[in-house]
Design an enzyme around this catalytic site. Structure first.
Site, short mmCIF file in Angstrom:
data_model
loop_
_atom_site.label_atom_id
_atom_site.label_comp_id
_atom_site.label_asym_id
_atom_site.label_seq_id
_atom_site.Cartn_x
_atom_site.Cartn_y
_atom_site.Cartn_z
CG PHE A 260 -2.04 -0.86 1.31
CD1 PHE A 260 -3.05 -0.75 0.37
CD2 PHE A 260 -2.20 -1.81 2.32
CE1 PHE A 260 -4.18 -1.56 0.42
CE2 PHE A 260 -3.32 -2.62 2.39
CZ PHE A 260 -4.32 -2.50 1.43
CB THR A 291 -3.23 -4.02 -6.53
OG1 THR A 291 -4.59 -4.48 -6.39
CG2 THR A 291 -2.97 -3.56 -7.94
CG ASP A 292 -2.97 -5.11 0.00
OD1 ASP A 292 -4.04 -5.75 0.00
OD2 ASP A 292 -2.25 -4.99 1.01
CE1 TYR A 293 -10.90 -6.15 -0.16
CE2 TYR A 293 -11.21 -3.78 -0.28
CZ TYR A 293 -11.74 -5.06 -0.18
OH TYR A 293 -13.08 -5.24 -0.09
CB THR A 294 -9.09 -0.43 -3.10
OG1 THR A 294 -8.71 -0.27 -1.74
CG2 THR A 294 -10.40 -1.16 -3.18
#
Ligand code: NOJ
Length: 751
Positions: A260, A291-294
């Site tokens: 992130f 990717t990581d979450y969003t």
């Protein structure tokens, strides 16, 4: 990462390596002609929208770690707009979703199913930080193997693990998910975990793709605040944070997850240097990047993209193949390709990587191979897995203090008082990220103690206080209970949700009024053992003065209650060693054993040296620390030579004797210090360790070997290699108490 600021020499080394690795990547991507044909045929048939669908990952909605972006995943699967799902569980449910993909979508491309299988699946193992304290690579690998067996029986074929972030700030809640502060150990653990999840053949139905996360340097979050910016030098990045990721590539990891954080000005999800130059070109990684979450959407608040459309472009061009939950690729990528902003071959490259992963998992051959309800029934919470979880929990515990050898306790003590907010808790034993673990499954510490003691022994109980609340109303009963007993076991620490993601703490002492409870119980003046449950080092300086013994149980997993009872009552002799330093106070953070010496190393007699005026520089418990119910004596440190050449091997040996009355295991640690280099070097660096089992009075000679490669580092010009000079060697049972020796490295070519 300011690529242009790197030295010319580093650029040259890097460019040569890049050419070699790029070639090997292209050759390596399609090792199997049948796979090549299938995937190329498919690519030829796919519309641009279907390609982008493969680059899109959605949560099925069961558990989320951020805003839920879209609920239409069923429709997307049907229309080929979504190629991967996470947080979908059970053989039955994943089969249902897979059926839609392979029967209703135009090209019938199977889905891949991801999940956070972090420390066990349904059989929960100790948290990763705890497992690291076992220093037992075979056991760590087995723990991940079992997790993969269980998860794969429930439809999962991709785990978002291992988390290999080196972390030196215990305020950061995610220290729980990693292996601690040391890069050397972090690399070994990273490899063991990848091997455990992926096994030796990904197409077997019980192996799953691992995901090295969070790439990169997420553990360096400023102030220990989750998601915060990271600003590290290129040297620190390459020397401290990146090696465990490289180790994952060497172990054949199938995927990477971006972090992130903003890394020295460029958020990792838009960081071409990390995602393409280092990962693919330099290291030769040929899996895919998610990717990581969003985290694509988050490039907007990061302030590197004006809007989501631009964020998507930056990510895809940086090398991100799959968008987790953000829906940005789905919304904007097709137009960007049509407008010539994103080249089609970048899309094809990403899709190929993802389809290859699906092929390797055997999903084209049999899309339902991970959805086998019989296997699910047989494997989930299998008694053998539970038995291993018990072993792993015991191996992970660290005996921090044991005044007057109060531990182990006898099983025939007449009255035992078990006091504290964690005695009867079951879910807290599982720790953070126990995603599919059932909080009701563990047997509590209280019940486990009742089971282990001799018949007729009275086990009294008082909760005393809550984990985080401020009420003292239970104190009186706790004091009275303590007064009645011959010995007191205090079960204290954090709630399971107090560590892990989004669980940074500014104060890492015992939460709530637990310190007051400890004080109150101490007034009773009875032998007292504290058992700690926590996902990070705590500042327990006060506690050490109020109790006789402290057992660090971490969050020990499904079998944690029984494991605590077996250790406390001597069925098992603890051998865990800390892989992260315990600070005396928050003011010492970051604190880690391999710090630099500074130009003014501490001198208590000289005010103007590098120290605090209110506390010592040393941690409360150093890296490598951990007691046993027996004691080990080190003697006779011998180096095979005072001088070694570039191609020589230095042999180092030491005698370790069990001086106690109980058999035990010791982890013998080898550290080195480079006295003077072209750049400053840490005061100690772990270079090896050996675990030895010793019977009472037994002595074993423990031997290590070192060569010039073991002494390599990023030199002044950022080239990797050793430098001639003087070195110190330290061998001991922790990073502070060691026997010391010296040698010199002579090199033919002057550095
Ligand atoms: C966010 C976390 O940072 C990451 O570790 C996890 O794998 C994803 N969410 C998916 O749950």
């Amino acid at each position: 990462m300011n690529w242009s600021s790197t030295s010319m020499r580093f650029k040259r080394c890097f460019c040569t390596l890049m050419v070699v690795f790029s070639l090997s990547c292209v050759i390596g991507l399609f090792a199997d002609p049948k796979m090549e044909k299938t995937i190329n045929d498919l690519l030829g048939k796919m519309t641009l929208e279907e390609k982008i669908g493969q680059m899109t990952l959605y949560t099925s909605g069961w558990a989320t770690t951020g805003a839920k972006m879209d609920d239409n995943y069923m429709d997307y699967i049907k229309t080929g707009k979504c190629g991967a799902i996470f947080n979908a569980l059970t053989a039955e449910y994943t089969k249902k979703l897979q059926k839609v993909a392979v029967e209703s979508s135009r090209l019938k491309i199977p889905l891949i199913f991801g999940y956070d299988v972090i420390h066990g699946h349904r059989t929960i193992m100790p948290i990763p930080l705890a497992e690291a304290c076992s220093w037992d690579m075979a056991a760590i690998e087995k723990s991940c193997r079992i997790a993969a067996i269980e998860a794969s029986a429930e439809g999962i074929n991709w785990t978002f693990a291992p988390m290999v972030d080196i972390a030196r700030d215990p305020r950061w809640g995610r220290v729980a998910e990693g292996s601690g502060e040391d890069t050397y150990l972090g690399c070994l653990i990273a490899k063991a975990r990848v091997k455990g999840f992926q096994g030796d053949d990904l197409s077997k139905p019980d192996t799953i793709i691992a995901c090295a996360k969070h790439y990169a340097a997420y553990g360096g979050a400023q102030g220990g605040r989750d998601y915060n910016s990271v600003d590290v030098s290129e040297r620190t990045l390459f020397e401290t944070y990146l090696p465990p990721f490289k180790a994952c590539v060497e172990a054949g990891v199938g995927s990477f997850m971006t972090a992130f954080n903003d890394l020295s000005g460029v958020p990792c999800t838009a960081n071409k240097f990390l995602l393409t130059k280092v990962l693919h070109d330099l290291w030769g990684f040929n899996g895919f990047v998610v990717t990581d979450y969003t985290s694509i959407n988050e490039l907007v608040p990061h302030g590197i993209a004006a809007n989501e459309e631009e964020a998507g472009k930056l990510s895809v061009l940086a090398g991100v193949d799959m968008d987790m939950e953000g829906g940005v690729y789905m919304k904007y990528l097709a137009k960007q390709v049509k407008d010539g902003i994103v080249p089609m071959n970048r899309i094809d490259e990403a899709v190929k990587r993802i389809l290859i992963a699906k092929w390797k998992l055997g999903l084209f051959e049999d899309p339902y191979r991970y959805c086998d309800e019989n296997r699910q029934r047989e494997m989930v919470l299998n008694p053998k897995h539970l038995a291993f979880s018990l072993e792993m929990a015991k191996k992970s515990m660290v005996l921090l203090q044991n005044e007057k050898n109060i531990l182990p306790l006898r099983k025939d003590i007449k009255k035992i008082a078990v006091i504290g907010p964690l005695a009867s808790s079951t879910e807290d034993l599982l720790g953070s990220w126990h995603a599919a673990g059932d909080g009701k499954k563990p047997v509590s510490v209280l019940d486990s103690i009742k089971e282990i003691v001799n018949p007729g022994v009275e086990v009294l109980y008082a909760q005393g206080c809550d984990i985080t609340e401020s009420s003292h109303s239970g104190f009186q009963k706790a004091i009275e209970t303590a007064k009645e007993a011959d010995v007191i076991i205090l079960t204290i620490g954090e709630r399971e949700s107090m560590s892990g993601e989004a669980s940074s703490r500014s104060d890492i002492d015992l939460p709530g009024v637990q310190n007051d409870l400890v004080e109150a119980i101490a007034t009773v003046k009875k032998p007292t053992v504290a058992v700690l449950f926590n996902g990070r080092p705590l500042t327990i300086t006060k506690l050490t003065k109020k109790v006789d013994a402290i057992l660090e149980a971490w969050f020990p997993g499904t079998m944690g209650g029984k494991a605590v009872a077996e250790v406390v009552f001597g069925d098992y002799n603890p051998s865990g060693k800390l892989t992260i330093s315990f600070p005396r106070s928050v003011g010492q953070i970051p604190i880690y054993y391999n710090m630099k010496n500074t130009g003014r190393p501490i001198d208590p007699k000289n005010k103007y040296t590098s120290k605090y005026i209110d506390i010592p520089n040393t941690p409360l418990y150093p890296f490598g620390w951990g007691l046993s119910y027996t004691t080990f004596k080190y003697s006779g440190l011998t180096l095979s030579s005072k001088t070694i050449g570039e191609k020589d091997v230095l042999k180092i040996s030491v005698d370790v004797k069990n001086e106690g009355k109980m058999g035990g295991e010791e982890t013998v640690q080898l550290y080195v210090r480079n006295i003077a280099g072209s750049v400053t070097r840490p005061v100690k660096e772990l270079k090896g360790y050996k675990k030895v089992q010793l019977n009472p009075s037994e002595t074993k000679k423990v031997e290590f070997e070192l060569n010039s490669n073991d002494l390599a580092f990023y030199r002044f010009d950022m080239s990797w290699g050793p430098e001639a000079g003087n070195f110190e060697v330290f061998v001991g049972g922790n990073s502070q108490e060691t026997l010391n020796g010296k040698f010199e490295l002579k090199m033919a070519s002057a550095q």
